[in-house]
Design an enzyme around this catalytic site. Structure first.
Site, PDB file in Angstrom:
ATOM      1  N   MET A  30       0.850  -1.200   0.000  1.00  0.00           N
ATOM      2  CA  MET A  30       0.000   0.000   0.000  1.00  0.00           C
ATOM      3  C   MET A  30       0.883   1.246   0.000  1.00  0.00           C
ATOM      4  O   MET A  30       0.439   2.332   0.363  1.00  0.00           O
ATOM      5  CB  MET A  30      -0.928  -0.015   1.208  1.00  0.00           C
ATOM      6  CG  MET A  30      -1.868  -1.228   1.156  1.00  0.00           C
ATOM      7  SD  MET A  30      -3.403  -0.990   2.022  1.00  0.00           S
ATOM      8  CE  MET A  30      -2.813  -0.696   3.657  1.00  0.00           C
ATOM      9  N   LEU A  33       6.658   2.976   1.731  1.00  0.00           N
ATOM     10  CA  LEU A  33       7.544   1.810   1.845  1.00  0.00           C
ATOM     11  C   LEU A  33       8.655   2.021   2.869  1.00  0.00           C
ATOM     12  O   LEU A  33       9.216   3.101   2.980  1.00  0.00           O
ATOM     13  CB  LEU A  33       8.153   1.519   0.465  1.00  0.00           C
ATOM     14  CG  LEU A  33       7.124   1.284  -0.647  1.00  0.00           C
ATOM     15  CD1 LEU A  33       7.825   1.035  -1.976  1.00  0.00           C
ATOM     16  CD2 LEU A  33       6.177   0.147  -0.317  1.00  0.00           C
ATOM     17  N   HIS A  37       9.524  -3.625   3.389  1.00  0.00           N
ATOM     18  CA  HIS A  37       9.092  -3.843   1.992  1.00  0.00           C
ATOM     19  C   HIS A  37      10.299  -4.129   1.101  1.00  0.00           C
ATOM     20  O   HIS A  37      10.246  -4.972   0.207  1.00  0.00           O
ATOM     21  CB  HIS A  37       8.366  -2.600   1.453  1.00  0.00           C
ATOM     22  CG  HIS A  37       7.091  -2.293   2.155  1.00  0.00           C
ATOM     23  ND1 HIS A  37       6.935  -1.216   3.001  1.00  0.00           N
ATOM     24  CD2 HIS A  37       5.889  -2.909   2.136  1.00  0.00           C
ATOM     25  CE1 HIS A  37       5.704  -1.187   3.464  1.00  0.00           C
ATOM     26  NE2 HIS A  37       5.046  -2.203   2.961  1.00  0.00           N
ATOM     27  N   ASP A 152       2.437  -9.976   8.851  1.00  0.00           N
ATOM     28  CA  ASP A 152       0.992 -10.196   8.698  1.00  0.00           C
ATOM     29  C   ASP A 152       0.770 -11.699   8.512  1.00  0.00           C
ATOM     30  O   ASP A 152       0.407 -12.160   7.428  1.00  0.00           O
ATOM     31  CB  ASP A 152       0.472  -9.401   7.502  1.00  0.00           C
ATOM     32  CG  ASP A 152       0.636  -7.909   7.718  1.00  0.00           C
ATOM     33  OD1 ASP A 152      -0.041  -7.357   8.582  1.00  0.00           O
ATOM     34  OD2 ASP A 152       1.495  -7.308   7.045  1.00  0.00           O
TER      35      ASP A 152
HETATM   36  O1  PAF Z   1      -0.187  -6.112   3.609  1.00  0.00           O
HETATM   37  C1  PAF Z   1      -0.587  -5.162   2.934  1.00  0.00           C
HETATM   38  O2  PAF Z   1       0.076  -4.109   2.806  1.00  0.00           O
HETATM   39  C2  PAF Z   1      -1.920  -5.249   2.253  1.00  0.00           C
HETATM   40  O3  PAF Z   1      -2.823  -6.000   2.991  1.00  0.00           O
HETATM   41  C3  PAF Z   1      -1.843  -5.796   0.824  1.00  0.00           C
HETATM   42  C4  PAF Z   1      -1.324  -7.223   0.784  1.00  0.00           C
HETATM   43  C5  PAF Z   1      -0.945  -4.908  -0.011  1.00  0.00           C
HETATM   44  C6  PAF Z   1      -3.221  -5.796   0.194  1.00  0.00           C
HETATM   45  O4  PAF Z   1      -3.771  -4.517   0.173  1.00  0.00           O
END
Ligand code: PAF
Length: 282
Positions: A30, A33, A37, A152
């Site tokens: 999203m 970054l 990331h 996550d």
């Molecule tokens: O983990 C995230 O940043 C979001 O849930 C994702 C996988 C980009 C989906 O919007």
């Protein structure tokens, strides 16, 4: 670094690469970054000749529109970081591209298993938002490989399950959580911490790490281990949402003989909602 918003233009570029026999990895994000990331981009590079990073702030990810509006949009900075990380392309669609008939009328993807518990129980509809947007990104990019972060943990299990259920020919890879030097998991939520809270925040990981050591040493009273962490979190000013020891494979409640466990935690510290986890092989 090229950022493409248009699906047709993106597909032309992807088709060129595929025509040359190159594989494609996707790192869905999203934006905003951080080094976490970047570590996923690095993993993606190890698995495919071409790396696409999607940057899309998904409205259905958020429980309320304030959080969606307040989420930092930092595309120019993200582009610079991705150039350094040698990503090949950014896919940055607008909301109409992802939801041509509007967010409320969108065809959605639900993974019933795994999504009504833990973060799913606390944020109803959240995982539907995630699987719906990720399935669209998968349809648009058709990657060979997709990389998600272990922070996550529930999300990556849900996406893995979706890929199996829909027979998607995509290898789902889970990249290790990237941590600050003091152990705090990197997250866009960390920007919401005050200086004092930032000093306390690493305790979240420290406490589950203690649980991991307890499990490794043979402790099996899961409830006792969980409630000890809850008490410590409360004593340090966290507002815990859950501390839970589960089977790593499917988030089932473990029995005494389970040997692949994951310790999951979610807690507010001030305005920041922090989640973390630790996989324990016994
Ligand atoms: O983990 C995230 O940043 C979001 O849930 C994702 C996988 C980009 C989906 O919007």
């Amino acid at each position: 670094m090229k950022a493409i918003g248009d699906v047709k233009v993106l597909r032309e570029q992807l088709a060129d690469w595929r025509h040359s026999g190159e594989h494609i990895a996707l790192v869905p994000t999203m934006g905003n970054l951080h080094d976490g990331h970047m570590s996923l981009v690095k993993i993606a590079r190890e698995h495919a000749e071409r790396v696409v990073v999607s940057v899309f702030v998904n409205p259905t990810h958020f429980a309320n529109s304030g959080d969606f509006d307040g989420y930092p949009r930092t595309l120019e900075r993200d582009k610079r970081r991705l150039k350094q990380a040698k990503s090949d392309l950014i896919f940055a669609p607008d909301t109409d591209t992802i939801y041509p008939f509007g967010v409320d009328n969108a065809t959605s993807v639900t993974v019933p298993a795994l999504t009504n518990d833990l973060c799913g129980a606390l944020r109803p509809g959240h995982f539907d938002g995630v699987t719906t947007v990720v399935s669209r990104l998968f349809s648009i990019v058709q990657p060979d490989v997709a990389v998600f972060g272990q922070k996550d943990y529930q999300q990556q299990l849900v996406i893995r399950r979706m890929a199996i259920d829909l027979s998607l020919p995509i290898q789902i890879i889970c990249g290790e959580t990237k941590r600050e030097e003091d152990g705090l998991a990197m997250s866009s939520q960390n920007r919401l911490l005050t200086d004092d809270e930032r000093a306390t925040a690493p305790k979240l990981y420290a406490f589950i790490d203690e649980v991991g050591r307890g499990l490794a040493a043979g402790q099996r009273n899961y409830l006792e281990l969980e409630s000890a962490v809850l008490d410590k979190l409360l004593a340090h000013g966290f507002k815990p949402e859950y501390v839970s020891i589960r089977r790593a494979e499917n988030l089932d409640v473990p029995d005494r003989d389970s040997d692949e466990l994951v310790v999951l935690v979610s807690a507010y510290l001030g305005n920041a909602r922090l989640i973390d986890n630790l996989i324990v092989h016994i």
